[in-house]
Design an enzyme around this catalytic site. Sequence first.
Site, PDB file in Angstrom:
ATOM      1  N   ASP A   3      43.644  50.612  47.648  1.00  0.00           N
ATOM      2  CA  ASP A   3      44.031  51.874  48.283  1.00  0.00           C
ATOM      3  C   ASP A   3      42.850  52.501  49.023  1.00  0.00           C
ATOM      4  O   ASP A   3      41.725  52.508  48.519  1.00  0.00           O
ATOM      5  CB  ASP A   3      44.513  52.827  47.177  1.00  0.00           C
TER       6      ASP A   3
ATOM      7  N   GLU B 221      36.548  33.671  41.144  1.00  0.00           N
ATOM      8  CA  GLU B 221      36.405  33.050  39.821  1.00  0.00           C
ATOM      9  C   GLU B 221      37.768  32.592  39.304  1.00  0.00           C
ATOM     10  O   GLU B 221      37.863  31.830  38.354  1.00  0.00           O
ATOM     11  CB  GLU B 221      35.829  34.056  38.811  1.00  0.00           C
TER      12      GLU B 221
END
Length: 562
Positions: free
Chosen positions: A221, A269
């Site tokens: 956001d 990751e």
Amino acid sequence: MLDLRTHGPVRSAAPGDAWWRSAAIYQLYVRSFADGNGDGIGDLAGVRAQLPYLADLGVDAIWFNPWYPSPMSDAGYDISDFRNIDPVFGTLADVDALISEAHALGIRIITDIVPNHCSDQHPWFQAALAAEPGSAERDRFWFRPGRGPDGSIPPNNWQSVFGGPAWSRVTEPDGSAGEWYLHLFAPEQPDFNWSNSSVRAEFEDLLRFWFDRGADGIRIDSAAMLTKNPLLPDLPELRPDLAPGPNHPFLDRDDVHEIYQAWRAIADEYQSRVLIGEVWLPDAVRLATYVSPGELHTVFNFPYLSCPWDAAQLREVIDNTLALNAPVGAPATWVLSNHDVDRVVTRYGRTDTAFSLARRSYFHSLAAGIELGTRRARAAALLTMALPGSVYVYQGEELGLWEVQDIPDERRQDPIWHHTHGADPGRDGARVPLPWAGDEMPFGFSPPGAADPWLPQPKEWRDLTVAAETGQDGSMLELYRAALAIRRSEPALGDGAMMWLPSAPGVLAFSRGTSVRCVVNISAEPACLPEHAGLLLASGPLDGELLPPDCAAWLRAAPVAD
Ligand code: GLC
Ligand code: CA
């Protein structure tokens, strides 16, 4: 016409797969999607019950607007606990179940993270209020003494995006009038201080929390607003419109990119996780830096969402988008609307078909022809879903819902309406609960005997319910279902290249690969279809080999002669 709805292959869910480059992503505004427990507010039980609807619609992923505990001063964008679910929506166990049920249907889940601010009820802000000026607790936010002899003038002249000053004064624990804190949105949304390392660590941990729970993506956001000039200088009096960028005290500063580079390393990751930025910027070159290698995967295409229904301007936005994304290797996104802007059927029916957040009241003052707007929205849907990259569908767009402009004042909830004292009508009109079935409110949004929906639905929506539109030839829902199915089964659609074809003025025509062509007639005259070997889908009836105004068609390309 092909009906591939139930036969389209599910997109590969292989690990490492760059699914976001082609995905059709459904934006789900939980509060207004489906109410499971009958309190008039949508919830996760309602979503879970309707997952088959979304699978049948043919979307690849769902982006959820914030579902976290919140006092709801800004419909959940004021978060008091980033690691839990608001009881009005359900529990963490509901989310876990939802994620695994969605995954079983081949649908990925994107959650909305709000890093610019939290709720004033968040424990960190409460601790800051209880602590002293200059304390570590206050340093996680932007606390400053006021100006003037008694400190009663805000620390600088910044204005809130929602109207009024961007600063509010606190009462110190001893009862005296105290420091001020920064809030670029509502006073209930204090801004985090991103130069504080504990803020950075907290959000990095949060990303892992949601990725570990199975989220496939994060929507970020207000992504260009996080970092501030620590001197908090006034905006120049005569330039309140100062361009975002390195010289702006809080919009699109260069140091915001370090945050996303760190976030990308975390996303990498995991397998196939995506970071999507909400970045409203006028400068497309600067916008592209957010999706450069090692940063976000995609950003929303707001220039496209704001573009009027005009062939030349649409073509320019499309060309610019592709030209800016190509060098950084990022896929384009195509967005017609979201929970912050006017619904597309209304926008395209107006005498001015552009949109800007700053001029919402002007756009609301224009007359809107819903029939014309619907016709154009159907054509725009086919244009949007044929363009290279990923596409967003904001809930209700697939039903052809319009902007509800006559919500009674006492029912309005948007802080924008309140903070501007009604001068800006706000966003409630795009957030009215979905109609599912039946002839009267709540149109199946809630179970029988429930409280009224949190915003009233127009009675005419009886013709726009999922039940009414299902199986109805020419309905918006069947158009979306057919288009999404073809988009999924045609390898030429989604990610890839496009090539413009020669066309008459006011007509957009392009090919996707060697097999699909799209033509959109935005002129006032019928247009000739380009050479083709068959019709895949059209947004309205064709007139022989002519495409009527405000119509679009997907064509099977004619085989190329050797
Ligand atoms: C974003 C959201 C909007 C919200 C604001 C503050 O623009 O999309 O709904 O009000 O940020 O969080
Ligand atoms: Ca409910």
